[in-house]
Motif scaffolding. Structure first.
Motif, short mmCIF file in Angstrom:
data_model
loop_
_atom_site.label_atom_id
_atom_site.label_comp_id
_atom_site.label_asym_id
_atom_site.label_seq_id
_atom_site.Cartn_x
_atom_site.Cartn_y
_atom_site.Cartn_z
N ALA A 38 -33.43 2.93 14.17
CA ALA A 38 -33.70 3.01 12.73
C ALA A 38 -33.28 4.36 12.17
CB ALA A 38 -35.18 2.74 12.47
N ASP A 39 -33.53 5.44 12.91
CA ASP A 39 -33.16 6.78 12.45
C ASP A 39 -31.64 6.90 12.28
OD1 ASP A 39 -35.82 7.47 12.47
OD2 ASP A 39 -35.73 8.54 14.38
N LEU A 40 -30.89 6.36 13.25
CA LEU A 40 -29.44 6.43 13.16
C LEU A 40 -28.91 5.58 12.01
CD1 LEU A 40 -28.49 6.30 16.94
CD2 LEU A 40 -28.13 8.23 15.39
N HIS A 41 -29.46 4.38 11.84
CA HIS A 41 -29.03 3.53 10.73
C HIS A 41 -29.36 4.18 9.39
CE1 HIS A 41 -27.42 0.10 12.79
NE2 HIS A 41 -28.54 -0.22 13.40
N ARG A 42 -30.50 4.86 9.30
CA ARG A 42 -30.88 5.53 8.06
C ARG A 42 -29.87 6.65 7.74
NH1 ARG A 42 -35.45 6.66 9.56
NH2 ARG A 42 -36.57 4.88 8.71
N GLN A 43 -29.52 7.42 8.76
CA GLN A 43 -28.53 8.49 8.57
C GLN A 43 -27.19 7.90 8.15
OE1 GLN A 43 -27.86 10.84 12.10
NE2 GLN A 43 -26.20 12.04 11.18
N ASN A 44 -26.79 6.81 8.80
CA ASN A 44 -25.52 6.18 8.47
C ASN A 44 -25.49 5.65 7.04
OD1 ASN A 44 -23.55 6.37 10.44
ND2 ASN A 44 -23.37 4.16 10.70
N LEU A 45 -26.58 5.03 6.63
CA LEU A 45 -26.62 4.49 5.26
C LEU A 45 -26.46 5.60 4.24
CD1 LEU A 45 -27.01 2.24 3.24
CD2 LEU A 45 -29.49 2.49 3.51
N ASN A 88 -23.39 -3.51 4.81
CA ASN A 88 -23.67 -3.84 6.20
C ASN A 88 -24.65 -2.84 6.82
OD1 ASN A 88 -23.01 -5.40 8.72
ND2 ASN A 88 -22.26 -3.39 9.36
N SER A 89 -24.46 -1.55 6.48
CA SER A 89 -25.35 -0.52 7.01
C SER A 89 -26.76 -0.71 6.49
CB SER A 89 -24.82 0.86 6.61
OG SER A 89 -25.62 1.89 7.13
N ARG A 90 -26.88 -1.07 5.22
CA ARG A 90 -28.22 -1.30 4.65
C ARG A 90 -28.89 -2.48 5.33
NH1 ARG A 90 -26.86 -1.65 -0.58
NH2 ARG A 90 -26.91 0.61 -0.77
N ASN A 91 -28.11 -3.51 5.61
CA ASN A 91 -28.64 -4.68 6.32
C ASN A 91 -29.09 -4.30 7.73
OD1 ASN A 91 -28.85 -7.76 6.58
ND2 ASN A 91 -27.51 -7.23 8.30
N ASN A 92 -28.30 -3.47 8.41
CA ASN A 92 -28.66 -3.04 9.77
C ASN A 92 -29.94 -2.21 9.78
OD1 ASN A 92 -26.45 -4.36 10.78
ND2 ASN A 92 -25.20 -2.53 11.04
N LEU A 93 -30.10 -1.35 8.77
CA LEU A 93 -31.33 -0.55 8.69
C LEU A 93 -32.53 -1.46 8.45
CD1 LEU A 93 -32.97 2.03 8.51
CD2 LEU A 93 -32.23 2.27 6.12
N ASN A 136 -23.19 3.55 14.06
CA ASN A 136 -23.72 2.19 13.89
C ASN A 136 -23.80 1.46 15.22
OD1 ASN A 136 -24.15 -0.36 12.03
ND2 ASN A 136 -22.52 -0.93 13.45
N ASN A 137 -22.74 1.56 16.03
CA ASN A 137 -22.71 0.84 17.31
C ASN A 137 -23.73 1.40 18.29
OD1 ASN A 137 -20.68 -0.73 16.26
ND2 ASN A 137 -19.01 0.30 17.35
N LEU A 138 -23.91 2.72 18.28
CA LEU A 138 -24.94 3.32 19.14
C LEU A 138 -26.32 2.82 18.72
CD1 LEU A 138 -26.07 5.20 21.27
CD2 LEU A 138 -25.84 7.10 19.63
N ALA A 139 -26.56 2.79 17.42
CA ALA A 139 -27.87 2.32 16.93
C ALA A 139 -28.12 0.87 17.37
CB ALA A 139 -27.93 2.43 15.40
N ASN A 140 -27.09 0.04 17.27
CA ASN A 140 -27.26 -1.36 17.69
C ASN A 140 -27.54 -1.46 19.19
OD1 ASN A 140 -26.89 -2.35 15.10
ND2 ASN A 140 -24.69 -2.66 15.36
N ALA A 141 -26.85 -0.63 19.98
CA ALA A 141 -27.07 -0.65 21.42
C ALA A 141 -28.49 -0.19 21.76
CB ALA A 141 -26.04 0.23 22.12
N LEU A 142 -28.96 0.84 21.07
CA LEU A 142 -30.33 1.32 21.31
C LEU A 142 -31.35 0.26 20.91
CD1 LEU A 142 -29.95 5.00 20.07
CD2 LEU A 142 -30.33 4.26 22.42
N SER A 143 -31.06 -0.46 19.85
CA SER A 143 -31.97 -1.53 19.43
C SER A 143 -32.09 -2.58 20.52
CB SER A 143 -31.46 -2.15 18.13
OG SER A 143 -32.38 -3.09 17.63
N HIS A 156 -36.29 1.14 19.15
CA HIS A 156 -36.18 0.77 17.74
C HIS A 156 -36.30 1.97 16.81
CE1 HIS A 156 -36.19 -3.28 19.16
NE2 HIS A 156 -37.45 -3.23 19.60
N GLN A 157 -37.09 2.97 17.15
CA GLN A 157 -37.23 4.14 16.29
C GLN A 157 -35.92 4.92 16.23
OE1 GLN A 157 -40.14 5.14 14.31
NE2 GLN A 157 -38.30 6.05 13.44
#
Length: 244
Positions: free
Chosen positions: A194-201, A217-222, A178-185, A190-191
């Motif tokens: 989104a891929d990491l958040h989808r996997q996490n969800l 929270n993960s669904r919200n992040n995605l 989740n934290n890596l996805a936020n940092a990449l965002s 963004h792609q």
């Protein structure tokens, strides 16, 4: 009042803290700290533990300045009594850094987390859970300083290590993803985010269930990552030159 009574009160306060009853927990920890200072002395390990626990609850209550002052006092005492590299000292330094982070003193927080990470790697090794937690905290502090590339690099390293050490479904591993996805965002990737958040969800729904707070929270992040990805696509289309 016996030490066992003080231990019971400390344990009850910790349980209330875990339940989110932070005000009740703070009152009990404050009472325990006063009693331990009187009975055991201000520098006894149990007294230092009470001060740490009170500070942590105060931080959750939003009383960050009081929390930072108590953690700073504890850090000075633990460095003097236990030494600068004792695990309890490293915990105090970590907690002080987190309180400073909450106060917006990001540079001081990052400096303390960096010092702690160096000590954790040397004392406990690079794969110890506390070391991985320290690296995560440093990355978060760097992100607040706007050092998004450094933060992403540390989160990526942590994700790799946690997947290897803890497994792909461990809560800490999911937190790192989740934290890596936020940092990449924040870097505009963004792609990938989104891929990491989808996997996490998917993993959160399978491991914790669809209604767990982490899953929500993960669904919200995605959803946020998808919105940013769509927004970036619209901007790219708008910026295309017109054909003549």
């Amino acid at each position: 009042m016996t030490p066992a009574t003080l231990t019971s009160r400390n344990n009850l306060a910790n349980a209330l803290h875990d339940l989110g009853e932070h005000r009740q927990a703070a009152n009990l920890h404050r009472q325990s700290l006063a009693d331990r200072e009187r009975i055991l002395g201000p520098h006894h390990p149990a007294t230092l533990t009470s001060r740490n626990n009170l500070a942590s609850v105060l931080d959750d209550l939003g009383e960050h300045r009081q929390a930072a002052d108590l953690h700073r006092q504890n850090l000075a005492n633990r460095e003097r009594i236990l030494g600068p590299h004792h695990p309890a000292t490293l915990t105090s330094r970590n907690n002080l850094a987190n309180a400073l982070n909450d106060l917006g003193e990001y540079q001081q927080a990052a400096d303390l987390h960096r010092q702690n990470l160096t000590d954790y790697e040397r004392v406990l090794g690079p794969d110890h859970p506390d070391t991985l937690g320290s690296r995560n905290n440093l990355a978060n502090a760097l992100s607040r300083l706007g050092e998004h590339q450094q933060a992403a690099d540390l989160h990526r390293q942590n994700l790799t290590d946690r997947e290897r050490v803890l497994g792909p479904d461990h809560p800490d591993t999911l937190n790192s993803r989740n934290n890596l996805a936020n940092a990449l965002s924040r870097l505009g990737e963004h792609q990938q985010a989104a891929d990491l958040h989808r996997q996490n969800l998917t993993d959160y729904e399978r491991v914790l269930g669809p209604d767990h707070p982490h899953t929500l929270n993960s669904r919200n992040n995605l959803a946020g990552a998808r919105a940013r990805l769509a927004g970036a696509g619209r901007r790219r289309w708008w910026q295309l030159p017109r054909r003549r």
